[in-house]
Design an enzyme around this catalytic site. Sequence first.
Site, PDB file in Angstrom:
ATOM      1  N   THR A 198       0.795  -1.216   0.000  1.00  0.00           N
ATOM      2  CA  THR A 198       0.000   0.000   0.000  1.00  0.00           C
ATOM      3  C   THR A 198       0.833   1.274   0.000  1.00  0.00           C
ATOM      4  O   THR A 198       0.333   2.332  -0.294  1.00  0.00           O
ATOM      5  CB  THR A 198      -0.902   0.029   1.243  1.00  0.00           C
ATOM      6  OG1 THR A 198      -0.068  -0.138   2.402  1.00  0.00           O
ATOM      7  CG2 THR A 198      -1.902  -1.090   1.215  1.00  0.00           C
TER       8      THR A 198
ATOM      9  N   SER B 100      -4.845   4.750  -1.528  1.00  0.00           N
ATOM     10  CA  SER B 100      -4.886   3.299  -1.382  1.00  0.00           C
ATOM     11  C   SER B 100      -4.840   3.035   0.105  1.00  0.00           C
ATOM     12  O   SER B 100      -4.232   3.775   0.860  1.00  0.00           O
ATOM     13  CB  SER B 100      -3.701   2.650  -2.063  1.00  0.00           C
ATOM     14  OG  SER B 100      -2.528   2.946  -1.372  1.00  0.00           O
ATOM     15  N   CYS B 101      -5.562   2.013   0.521  1.00  0.00           N
ATOM     16  CA  CYS B 101      -5.678   1.831   1.966  1.00  0.00           C
ATOM     17  C   CYS B 101      -4.436   1.145   2.513  1.00  0.00           C
ATOM     18  O   CYS B 101      -3.574   0.691   1.790  1.00  0.00           O
ATOM     19  CB  CYS B 101      -6.923   1.067   2.305  1.00  0.00           C
ATOM     20  SG  CYS B 101      -7.629   0.276   0.881  1.00  0.00           S
ATOM     21  N   ILE B 102      -4.455   1.083   3.826  1.00  0.00           N
ATOM     22  CA  ILE B 102      -3.299   0.698   4.598  1.00  0.00           C
ATOM     23  C   ILE B 102      -2.805  -0.722   4.378  1.00  0.00           C
ATOM     24  O   ILE B 102      -3.262  -1.672   4.763  1.00  0.00           O
ATOM     25  CB  ILE B 102      -3.577   0.916   6.100  1.00  0.00           C
ATOM     26  CG1 ILE B 102      -5.028   1.175   6.506  1.00  0.00           C
ATOM     27  CG2 ILE B 102      -2.799   2.131   6.554  1.00  0.00           C
ATOM     28  CD1 ILE B 102      -6.175   1.352   5.894  1.00  0.00           C
TER      29      ILE B 102
END
Lengths: 411, 102
Positions: A198, B100-102
């Site tokens: 991510t 964008s997520c973690i």
Amino acid sequence: MIKNIVILGAGTAGTMMSNHLRRALSEDWNITIIDQRTEHHYQPGYLFVPFGVYEPEDIVKPIEKFIPDGVNLVLGAIERIYPDKDKVVMASGKEFDYDILIVATGTDIAPEETEGMMGPHWHKDVFDFYTLEGATALAKKFKDWEGGKLVINIVEMPIKCPVAPLEFAFLADAFFEQKGMRDKVEIAFATPMSGAFTKPKATEKLDYLLKEKNIEIIPDFNVMSIDGEAKTITDYAGKEVSYDVLVTVPTNKGSDLMERSGIGDELNYIPTDRATLQSKVKENIFAIGDATNIPASKAGSVAHFEGEVLLENILRYISGKELKEGFDGHANCFIETGHGKALLIDFNYTHEPVSGTFPFPGVGPLNLLKESRMNHMGKMAFKWIYWNMLITGRHLPFVTTKMQEAGKNFD
Amino acid sequence: MEKTIGNTTVNMGDDGYLVDLNEWNQEVATEIAQEEGITLTDEHWKVLEYLQNQHKKDVPLTIRNVGKSGVVDIKGFYALFPEGPLKKASRIAGIPKPVSCI
Ligand SMILES: Cc1cc2nc3c(=O)[nH]c(=O)nc-3n(C[C@H](O)[C@H](O)[C@H](O)COP(=O)(O)OP(=O)(O)OC[C@H]3O[C@@H](n4cnc5c(N)ncnc54)[C@H](O)[C@@H]3O)c2cc1C
């Protein structure tokens, strides 16, 4: 007058908080912790089970062993929280009134969210490794598997321990190489993200490692359905990938207790202030660990850092003081890369993982974002630290709750 | 970076997303959509309006919550904005690039 704190969930975060709070609070406070299970699992150990590194008995212990004297452990499923009545009701009908509630019910896989995932192929050639059953079934499959196409897949983000699927890919590469059959196994990594991870800097490094280990990356892949008979997964854009063994990380969801109580988001996570850990549901409800919706990684190390902030804020709340905005999103994760090596990443809400040394600036001994044997030792030592320090609420040696900036190479 | 689209001059970040939603209008959207190879229909506009409203309410956007919005389902969302639907639709809607997520 006697007052009540009730903790929901006796996993990593709940167990840790019960220890913190029993030490910090006087006898005027009753502490109750509720869980539906009798076993505490060291979940990071699931990763190693498929490769025969850990056996189930290495990573499972009785829940009660880690709950301190003076805390009331109640076993059974929680049915509903009534925020307006400050009350929790169990499936058995038993009720608990609270002055302060801590939600620590974690997150779990929800394979039923993906069309075709469940079926006769489940745990036969479609596996998860986020449960002990899944990881154990996969160990059995790998034992005498003759090779073919292994596809590793993340269904959707967020998931707990977002690096675990990558570690799985690296360990699989090393495992089949050691078995002398790497040439018979094709490995692909299908992810909804645009790269391996991510965070951009870590992704660059990890994409490189995938390439080096001959693992094909299939980015921007959002699974729509699985055909267990044809052994294919199809994404919403119509792309199709075939597999012989599929190792998937299904959608992760919080406990459906949130849905029943009408307090969760669309994935059953409880809306929580990212700096104070007070829930947005009501001022006397706090949340910690995987159960919250805060934009931090869902990891045991994160729960540990949150624990120290939450303890302080509960003490402040009790004495009527303003809460401290103490949590910075700090996460610290080892990434196993196979062959006895690992990487280490350290990041928070504002800083993405970078290179440098840890925990002592300029000295280490651990290297950030760089493969080393020392990092692997750190990863393996984490099991001991977990059972003996982390869940019993001890301060970890040398590691600070807030992320340190010295010794790191920021741009 | 300043960019002139039709009669409007807009500020565009390095990532190709508008810096300020206030500079957005239908003409700008149509133009950006064209760059993405998309001709906007009523269906597209409904989705764009939904995304903008969610953004104004500070609700983080995911493909999942768009799919549950009642405006469009996930499959339909992909059909309207092929490949990266959330990234493309956000760009056309004039809202920031989805994190964008973690
Ligand atoms: C494969 C894998 C690898 C991982 N690797 C790492 C790693 O290397 N490093 C790291 O830091 N973290 C790692 N993690 C993540 C870490 O294990 C979790 O983030 C951590 O355990 C979260 O703690 P928690 O207390 O929030 O949730 P949990 O520990 O999952 O506890 C939640 C508890 O709540 C109970 N519960 C839920 N709903 C109810 C209900 N309705 N009624 C009664 N009880 C209920 C459950 O039974 C459970 O005991 C890994 C996880 C996995 C799956």
